[in-house]
Design a protein around this motif. Structure first.
Motif, PDB file in Angstrom:
ATOM      1  N   PRO A 156       0.824  -1.202   0.000  1.00 20.46           N
ATOM      2  CA  PRO A 156       0.000   0.000   0.000  1.00 20.46           C
ATOM      3  C   PRO A 156       0.866   1.263   0.000  1.00 20.46           C
ATOM      4  N   PRO A 157       0.296   2.405  -0.367  1.00 18.82           N
ATOM      5  CA  PRO A 157       1.094   3.625  -0.549  1.00 18.82           C
ATOM      6  C   PRO A 157       1.389   4.387   0.731  1.00 18.82           C
ATOM      7  N   PHE A 158       1.107   3.812   1.900  1.00 14.38           N
ATOM      8  CA  PHE A 158       1.241   4.574   3.142  1.00 14.38           C
ATOM      9  C   PHE A 158       2.653   4.501   3.730  1.00 14.38           C
ATOM     10  N   HIS A 159       3.180   3.309   3.886  1.00 15.99           N
ATOM     11  CA  HIS A 159       4.539   3.098   4.422  1.00 15.99           C
ATOM     12  C   HIS A 159       4.680   3.584   5.865  1.00 15.99           C
ATOM     13  N   HIS A 160       3.601   3.487   6.605  1.00 20.35           N
ATOM     14  CA  HIS A 160       3.593   3.814   8.033  1.00 20.35           C
ATOM     15  C   HIS A 160       2.360   3.157   8.658  1.00 20.35           C
ATOM     16  N   PRO A 161       2.196   3.216   9.984  1.00 21.79           N
ATOM     17  CA  PRO A 161       1.014   2.599  10.604  1.00 21.79           C
ATOM     18  C   PRO A 161      -0.286   3.294  10.179  1.00 21.79           C
ATOM     19  N   VAL A 162      -1.311   2.488   9.940  1.00 23.80           N
ATOM     20  CA  VAL A 162      -2.633   2.983   9.563  1.00 23.80           C
ATOM     21  C   VAL A 162      -3.651   2.401  10.538  1.00 23.80           C
ATOM     22  N   PHE A 163      -4.520   3.256  11.067  1.00 27.89           N
ATOM     23  CA  PHE A 163      -5.504   2.849  12.066  1.00 27.89           C
ATOM     24  C   PHE A 163      -6.896   2.948  11.443  1.00 27.89           C
ATOM     25  N   VAL A 164      -7.570   1.804  11.354  1.00 25.27           N
ATOM     26  CA  VAL A 164      -8.866   1.704  10.669  1.00 25.27           C
ATOM     27  C   VAL A 164      -9.971   1.649  11.719  1.00 25.27           C
ATOM     28  N   LEU A 165     -10.928   2.576  11.636  1.00 22.33           N
ATOM     29  CA  LEU A 165     -12.071   2.585  12.555  1.00 22.33           C
ATOM     30  C   LEU A 165     -13.048   1.476  12.179  1.00 22.33           C
ATOM     31  N   THR A 166     -13.437   0.667  13.144  1.00 24.48           N
ATOM     32  CA  THR A 166     -14.349  -0.447  12.878  1.00 24.48           C
ATOM     33  C   THR A 166     -15.065  -0.833  14.167  1.00 24.48           C
ATOM     34  N   HIS A 167     -16.171  -1.556  14.039  1.00 25.94           N
ATOM     35  CA  HIS A 167     -16.869  -2.114  15.201  1.00 25.94           C
ATOM     36  C   HIS A 167     -16.528  -3.587  15.409  1.00 25.94           C
ATOM     37  N   HIS A 168     -15.668  -4.134  14.546  1.00 23.96           N
ATOM     38  CA  HIS A 168     -15.388  -5.571  14.582  1.00 23.96           C
ATOM     39  C   HIS A 168     -13.886  -5.800  14.714  1.00 23.96           C
ATOM     40  N   GLN A 169     -13.509  -6.586  15.700  1.00 18.99           N
ATOM     41  CA  GLN A 169     -12.100  -6.825  15.975  1.00 18.99           C
ATOM     42  C   GLN A 169     -11.425  -7.587  14.838  1.00 18.99           C
ATOM     43  N   ARG A 170     -10.167  -7.258  14.647  1.00 19.29           N
ATOM     44  CA  ARG A 170      -9.349  -7.970  13.670  1.00 19.29           C
ATOM     45  C   ARG A 170      -7.893  -7.773  14.069  1.00 19.29           C
ATOM     46  N   ASP A 171      -7.084  -8.802  13.898  1.00 18.03           N
ATOM     47  CA  ASP A 171      -5.667  -8.698  14.213  1.00 18.03           C
ATOM     48  C   ASP A 171      -4.975  -7.724  13.260  1.00 18.03           C
ATOM     49  N   GLY A 200       6.323  -2.960   2.476  1.00 17.35           N
ATOM     50  CA  GLY A 200       6.663  -1.549   2.384  1.00 17.35           C
ATOM     51  C   GLY A 200       6.481  -0.745   3.649  1.00 17.35           C
ATOM     52  N   GLY A 201       6.250  -1.411   4.787  1.00 20.63           N
ATOM     53  CA  GLY A 201       6.179  -0.692   6.053  1.00 20.63           C
ATOM     54  C   GLY A 201       4.798  -0.297   6.508  1.00 20.63           C
ATOM     55  N   THR A 202       3.746  -0.668   5.774  1.00 15.74           N
ATOM     56  CA  THR A 202       2.374  -0.373   6.190  1.00 15.74           C
ATOM     57  C   THR A 202       1.835  -1.506   7.052  1.00 15.74           C
ATOM     58  N   THR A 203       1.335  -1.171   8.233  1.00 17.67           N
ATOM     59  CA  THR A 203       0.588  -2.126   9.055  1.00 17.67           C
ATOM     60  C   THR A 203      -0.762  -1.513   9.377  1.00 17.67           C
ATOM     61  N   PHE A 204      -1.829  -2.235   9.051  1.00 20.63           N
ATOM     62  CA  PHE A 204      -3.182  -1.790   9.376  1.00 20.63           C
ATOM     63  C   PHE A 204      -3.555  -2.292  10.772  1.00 20.63           C
ATOM     64  N   HIS A 205      -3.978  -1.369  11.625  1.00 21.45           N
ATOM     65  CA  HIS A 205      -4.459  -1.696  12.963  1.00 21.45           C
ATOM     66  C   HIS A 205      -5.955  -1.384  13.007  1.00 21.45           C
ATOM     67  N   PHE A 206      -6.747  -2.272  13.534  1.00 21.80           N
ATOM     68  CA  PHE A 206      -8.200  -2.138  13.512  1.00 21.80           C
ATOM     69  C   PHE A 206      -8.672  -1.742  14.910  1.00 21.80           C
ATOM     70  N   VAL A 207      -9.263  -0.549  15.000  1.00 23.61           N
ATOM     71  CA  VAL A 207      -9.573   0.078  16.288  1.00 23.61           C
ATOM     72  C   VAL A 207     -11.075   0.035  16.524  1.00 23.61           C
ATOM     73  N   THR A 208     -11.490  -0.579  17.637  1.00 27.37           N
ATOM     74  CA  THR A 208     -12.913  -0.746  17.926  1.00 27.37           C
ATOM     75  C   THR A 208     -13.421   0.185  19.023  1.00 27.37           C
ATOM     76  N   ASP A 209     -12.532   1.001  19.607  1.00 27.31           N
ATOM     77  CA  ASP A 209     -12.979   1.830  20.732  1.00 27.31           C
ATOM     78  C   ASP A 209     -13.087   3.310  20.392  1.00 27.31           C
ATOM     79  N   GLY A 210     -13.343   3.632  19.119  1.00 20.96           N
ATOM     80  CA  GLY A 210     -13.750   4.972  18.744  1.00 20.96           C
ATOM     81  C   GLY A 210     -12.669   5.853  18.146  1.00 20.96           C
ATOM     82  N   PRO A 211     -13.107   6.979  17.542  1.00 23.71           N
ATOM     83  CA  PRO A 211     -12.183   7.868  16.836  1.00 23.71           C
ATOM     84  C   PRO A 211     -11.099   8.477  17.718  1.00 23.71           C
ATOM     85  N   GLU A 212     -11.454   8.888  18.932  1.00 30.63           N
ATOM     86  CA  GLU A 212     -10.446   9.521  19.783  1.00 30.63           C
ATOM     87  C   GLU A 212      -9.369   8.530  20.190  1.00 30.63           C
ATOM     88  N   ALA A 213      -9.755   7.290  20.474  1.00 27.36           N
ATOM     89  CA  ALA A 213      -8.761   6.265  20.795  1.00 27.36           C
ATOM     90  C   ALA A 213      -7.868   5.985  19.604  1.00 27.36           C
TER      91      ALA A 213
END
Length: 213
Positions: free
Chosen positions: A100-115, A121-134
């Motif tokens: 992906p074109p990011f090459h840094h950590p990316v935090f995806v807002l979701t209601h469903h947990q995922r590892d 290229g250095g992109t890791t998607f993290h899936f966040v279930t506890d809201g935008p501020e978190a």
């Protein structure tokens, strides 16, 4: 201090950042691709997405600014993909290629947990279930003193605007009317908190940069 920024958010004259009827075969909705033709034409967009060629000039400069100094990105689930509900077998890894074109950590807002999903290229998607501020707090920590970019879609950007958490908002107004789709400013009042810091036009779009007062 690190800043929270939105860049190159293409928007129609009637305030839509995506067209109606979004889906796997039309991720930006009916007519939505017209909002991004100016970006596709630039050298920086082609470089970021692994292509070659493209035009230089004002639009290219704004595309390049969107990557400058960014250490992490926050995006909505719709920007990551069309899947709704549970993640299923986890085979969906985003709209992008294996790198992906990011090459840094990316935090995806979701209601469903995922590892976390580590890509090339250095992109890791993290899936966040506890809201935008978190999600923003985690992104700021991961950015290590660099800025955080808020990606789409419209509802994600609007949530952060309503909370007063965005320091800089760059809109690229495209001279098209979509009529319906994803509206950016529904329920958003910027008048008390933000001001226009820059307005400049290329032959293709008008760039408007709004900053916190």
């Amino acid at each position: 201090m690190p800043r929270v920024r939105v860049h190159n958010l293409a928007i129609s004259l009637d305030g839509f950042v995506a067209g109606p009827d979004q889906g796997p075969d039309d991720p930006i909705g009916a007519g939505g691709l017209r909002l991004h033709e100016w970006a596709f034409a630039t050298r920086s967009f082609q470089r970021i997405h692994g292509g070659t060629g493209g035009e230089t000039g004002l639009d290219d400069e704004f595309i390049a600014r969107g990557d400058d100094g960014i250490g992490a990105t926050v995006m909505g689930r719709n920007m990551f993909g069309p899947i709704r509900g549970d993640w299923g077998d986890g085979s969906w890894t985003g709209w992008w290629d294996p790198e992906p074109p990011f090459h840094h950590p990316v935090f995806v807002l979701t209601h469903h947990q995922r590892d976390p999903l580590e890509m090339a290229g250095g992109t890791t998607f993290h899936f966040v279930t506890d809201g935008p501020e978190a999600a923003l707090e985690r992104a700021l920590d991961a950015a290590g003193g660099r800025d955080v970019r808020i990606g789409g879609g419209a509802s994600t950007v609007a949530q952060y605007l309503r909370a007063g958490l965005i320091d800089e908002l760059h809109l690229a107004y495209v001279p098209v009317l979509l009529g319906r789709g994803e509206s950016l400013f529904t329920g958003v009042d910027l008048s008390a908190t933000y001001t226009c810091a820059e307005q400049i036009a290329s032959p293709a779009v008008t760039h408007v940069r709004i900053v916190r007062r």
